[in-house]
Enzyme design. Structure first.
Site, short mmCIF file in Angstrom:
data_model
loop_
_atom_site.label_atom_id
_atom_site.label_comp_id
_atom_site.label_asym_id
_atom_site.label_seq_id
_atom_site.Cartn_x
_atom_site.Cartn_y
_atom_site.Cartn_z
CG ASP A 144 19.71 4.93 35.85
OD1 ASP A 144 19.96 5.10 34.65
OD2 ASP A 144 19.59 5.85 36.67
CG ASP A 184 18.51 7.19 40.78
OD1 ASP A 184 18.39 6.89 39.58
OD2 ASP A 184 19.28 8.08 41.18
CG ASP A 232 15.59 4.60 36.27
OD1 ASP A 232 15.96 4.49 35.09
OD2 ASP A 232 16.26 5.16 37.16
#
Length: 888
Positions: free
Chosen positions: A245, A553, A557
């Site tokens: 990410d 995080d 996700d």
């Protein structure tokens, strides 16, 4: 013991994992406290992805969607509002945001006691352990077969009167030997056979895995890397793709507004509120203050302010303060009618407010191009309402593209007035009233800068050099994603920023399963990706045979973290659901720590391969020596006690010495270990074969009256004991010297870094001292004979030769195709021959195999007839190896 230590380690680290820190409102001020410090009466803000930390009541009028699967065992989404306000601890917020009043904590909650005393995840067998068990089973079957042959031959020779004592007397004579003596002789033979099984079966391999993992986890924990599941560490050594990410992972997630456009023109600097017209400024302050989950707090007696919320919210709130916003005053001037929580799919969030004059405003904030597409008007610098013409739409789109090219996150702020009589009256009408999101008036476009983490570009380059592809997915604009990817080194140039290397989530989502699998390996950057897009990408890559590591995080996700082979979460900025979905937690949020995980994961494989090579060399050599001696003379050169000492060197001490090697940078120059790559590589087979042939040849030469300087065969009791002692001592010293060879499977400098491994040097020294004591002082127990310095020197020379021999062997190239694939081809060739197909390519394998068997049989027959000298043994062995190797 190893599993117990792992249990203790995980228990301690999981205590840290359970100690969640969250924000509560006390005295009108948001403070961050531990979950263990929550008390009844605390007011706690809840957002999407948060875990309800205690039992409480929803005190805001906005509904929440709560996942109560932890209560009911099924994924049930329950909507909480003023009619059903009770929240239970352990549940998760799936949608919406609100505030709860705590009414029960600790064991007074429904799940409080279970959460406090919940047991850790059970230690499961890792994939590597399963493969090692397969290797151990295979070699165990071979060892059992060979041991059965030894037992059968020895018992047959014993009961037929062909076994003699050292003085030449027959041990068993039918009808004359007492039953007690016969049983004693048979038990001695069985003891030797059982000991051979112990040496032959590599039962210590699973133990070695546990020890290696425990050692690696301890080192990783010292680097602030928490491994929650054992298999994750070893799987990272095999990772071929890392999907990361952007926000909070590749970047620091500390945003600031660096560029702003309001009224159709650029505000430079963006904090200059004087350049914004009064009405536009008032609307901006109203939208920023009300359409937020953050908070601005001004402590008494202090000149500074405290801003809380997500990084994006904090940046926009800070910009609002700079342009003249009084947060408390702005919120008091209007009341919230309804909130539209920010949704990762829609990329926007909104709020409906009612002002003191009963005027209704609906404010929206979100991804710039998505909000802009719904705008049909804009306010100019004179507060005039202007229609959004095609030319002006292109102008604003160009602004967004220019910001994205500078790696800025673009956020647009818009609103629309609404008639009070047309306002929905219930939640269902609010949920289905999509017209509230259209016909918007654009107020401002702001560009937020989120700087990349230090060292991120170097880390990405090292990963790529190690054969690990790095893919970035983000919810940002595709142009912003490209700019960040270039800044991080994921993209080498803008020339590569074309499809399919760079793709948007909606395009990837629209493909069929087959098309996604085909294009997944080409993707480098995915922009405007939803949680489902990330999940689809991970699934497609796994179907293509890749080992996937996902780093994230946020709550969005979590699906990809769960689906990946290894999920890594940020420990500080990561959401609780992301942390619980992960296998490894980077406790310091340091992205370059991934290199340490990859390096240690590869080190686990490397150390295990070193141990396997060392282990199999001893096992095969000991078995061959005993079985050849048994078949030829009925006597074995290595007795039960000696074999047990060899087993101790091979298993426990060998594991301690080789499983604790530190990772080297050379590991990062090698490609990842494939999902189905065999544990025993061709390089290992070459090294094992060279050492086994050398040791077996020399030791059998000693056993079958081969002549070496300083030793002459003596048929007396003294001579036989001396011969067996020499064989035993030379065999053990060969393993001690070969342990250095095992440190570097394909490097010539086997001593590199050895002085830094104190455990290895200590074990080598301990083994040498114990071997000297066994030979010189424990002769009655081990059936050995004291050796003089010349004989010791000869044994040391025999062991020392394994060093130059190992270096010479590394000059021999090995094929890239694993040897087991060669055997599959041979078997496939046999199948084709049976079916009448051509097998021209495979036919040389059978002839060479016959030649090898002939040479080996001839070698052993010459041993038995006492016609072979040392140099003949070595010559014949070399020819055998050459012929065998040419087949590959």
């Amino acid at each position: 013991m190893s599993e117990y230590r792992q249990y203790v380690q995980f228990h301690d680290t999981n205590e840290k994992k359970r100690n969640i820190h969250l924000e509560v409102i006390r005295g009108g001020r948001r403070v961050k406290i531990s979950i263990y410090d929550i008390v009844v009466g605390d007011v706690i803000p809840l957002n999407i992805g948060d875990q309800v930390p205690a039992d409480g009541i929803l005190i805001t009028p906005h509904p929440l969607a709560i996942d109560e699967s932890s209560i009911h065992g099924e994924s049930i989404i329950v909507h909480k509002d003023s009619r059903a306000p009770f929240l239970m601890s352990g549940c998760r917020v799936q949608d919406g945001s609100g505030t709860m009043l705590v009414i029960g904590v600790g064991i007074n909650t429904e799940w409080g006691l279970q959460m406090a005393i919940s047991s850790d995840d059970p230690i499961e067998e890792t994939p590597l352990q399963a493969r090692l068990n397969g290797v151990a089973t295979f070699f165990g079957i071979v060892g059992l077969s060979v041991t059965a042959v030894i037992l059968t031959v020895l018992l047959a020779r014993y009961f037929t009167g062909h076994t003699r004592n050292l003085d030449g007397n027959v041990q068993f004579i039918a009808g004359k030997t007492r039953a007690v003596d016969a049983i004693h002789g048979a038990v001695s033979i069985v003891t030797i056979a059982v000991t051979s099984i112990v040496v032959a079966v590599p039962d210590s391999l699973p133990l070695t895995v546990n020890f290696t993992l425990a050692f690696s986890l301890r080192k990783l924990m010292a680097s602030k890397i928490l491994v929650r599941k054992l298999f994750a560490c070893e799987m990272m050594g095999s990772a071929t793709v890392i999907c990361s990410d952007k926000t909070g992972t590749l970047t620091m997630n500390q945003m600031i507004v660096v560029e702003a456009y309001a009224g159709g023109r650029k505000i430079d600097p963006p904090s200059n509120g004087l350049r914004i017209s009064p009405k536009l400024q008032s609307l901006l302050i109203e939208g920023v203050a009300q359409n937020t989950n953050g908070n601005v707090y001004l402590p008494e007696g202090c000149t500074g302010i405290e801003i809380s919320g997500s990084p994006t919210e904090k940046a926009i709130l800070h910009w609002g303060v700079q342009i003249g916003m009084d947060f408390e005053a702005a919120r008091s001037e209007s009341s919230i009618i309804h909130m539209f929580p920010f949704n990762a799919e829609k990329k926007r969030g909104g709020v409906a407010i009612q002002k003191a004059d009963h005027e209704i405003h609906i404010h929206w904030k979100g991804a710039a191009e998505i909000i802009l597409a719904r705008c049909t008007w804009y306010l100019d610098t004179n507060d005039h309402l202007m229609e959004m013409s095609g030319e002006k739409m292109a102008f604003f789109n160009q602004i967004i593209e220019d910001m994205a090219a500078k790696s800025l996150r673009c956020v647009a702020i818009a609103y629309r007035p609404w008639k009070k009589e047309d306002i929905p009256v219930n939640e269902e009408q609010w949920a289905h009233s999509s017209i509230l999101e259209d016909d918007l008036i654009l107020l401002a476009i702001v560009g937020l800068k989120d700087p990349c983490r230090p060292g991120i570009k170097t880390t990405v380059q090292l990963c790529q050099k190690a054969g690990v592809k790095v893919i970035m997915f983000t919810g940002d604009n595709i142009n912003t994603a490209k700019a960040i990817a270039l800044e991080c080194g994921i993209l080498s140039s803008f020339d590569n920023a074309i499809e399919p290397c760079v793709i948007e989530g909606r395009e990837f989502r629209a493909l069929t399963d087959e098309q996604r699998e085909e294009i997944a390996e080409k993707i480098v950057v995915m922009g405007r990706s939803s949680p489902n897009d990330k999940l689809l990408l991970a699934e497609a890559l796994r179907k293509r045979g890749h080992i996937i590591a996902v780093i994230g995080d946020g709550t969005n996700d979590a699906p990809a973290l769960y689906e990946a082979d290894v999920g890594l979460a940020m420990g500080i900025q990561g959401s609780q659901i992301a942390i619980e979905s992960s296998d490894i937690i980077l406790m310091d949020d340091n992205f370059p720590s991934i290199l340490k995980v990859v390096k240690w994961g590869r080190c686990i494989y490397a150390n295990l391969r070193k141990f396997i090579q060392f282990n199999l060399t001893i096992s095969v050599t000991a078995l061959l020596i005993n079985v050849v001696a048994t078949l030829s003379s009925g006597d074995i050169p290595l007795n039960a006690v000696q074999l047990l000492w060899v087993n101790l060197i091979m298993d426990t001490l060998g594991a301690l010495a080789l499983a604790t090697e530190q990772p080297t940078n050379l590991l990062m120059n090698l490609p990842p270990v494939g999902r189905r790559e065999p544990l025993i590589s061709n390089t290992m087979w070459r090294n094992i074969l060279i050492q086994v042939v050398y040791q077996v040849s020399v030791l059998l030469a000693l056993n079958f009256q081969g002549s070496i300087p300083g030793f002459t065969h003596d048929a007396t009791d003294h001579g036989i004991k001396l011969k067996k002692t020499l064989i035993f001592d030379a065999f053990v010293l060969c393993q001690i010297f070969n342990e250095f060879n095992a440190r570097k499977l394909d490097e010539f400098n086997i001593f590199k870094g050895v002085t830094r491994n104190y455990l290895f040097m200590g074990i080598i020294g301990l083994t040498v001292v114990l071997q000297f004591i066994i030979v010189e002082f424990l002769g009655k127990f081990t059936s050995t004979f004291r050796l003089n310095w010349k004989q010791w020197f000869i044994c040391v020379i025999i062991g020392f030769i394994s060093w130059p021999l190992g270096c010479f062997g590394k000059l021999i190239p090995v094929p890239h195709t694993p040897i087991n694939n060669k055997f599959r081809r041979i078997l496939h060739g046999r199948t084709q021959m049976q079916s009448g197909q051509s097998t021209t390519r495979e036919s040389p394998s059978y002839s060479k195999l016959v030649i090898c068997c002939y040479l080996i049989v001839n070698l052993f027959s010459r041993f038995q007839r006492r016609r072979t000298s040392t140099h003949q043994v070595l010559y014949c062995s070399a020819v055998t190896c050459f012929v065998y190797y040419q087949d590959f």
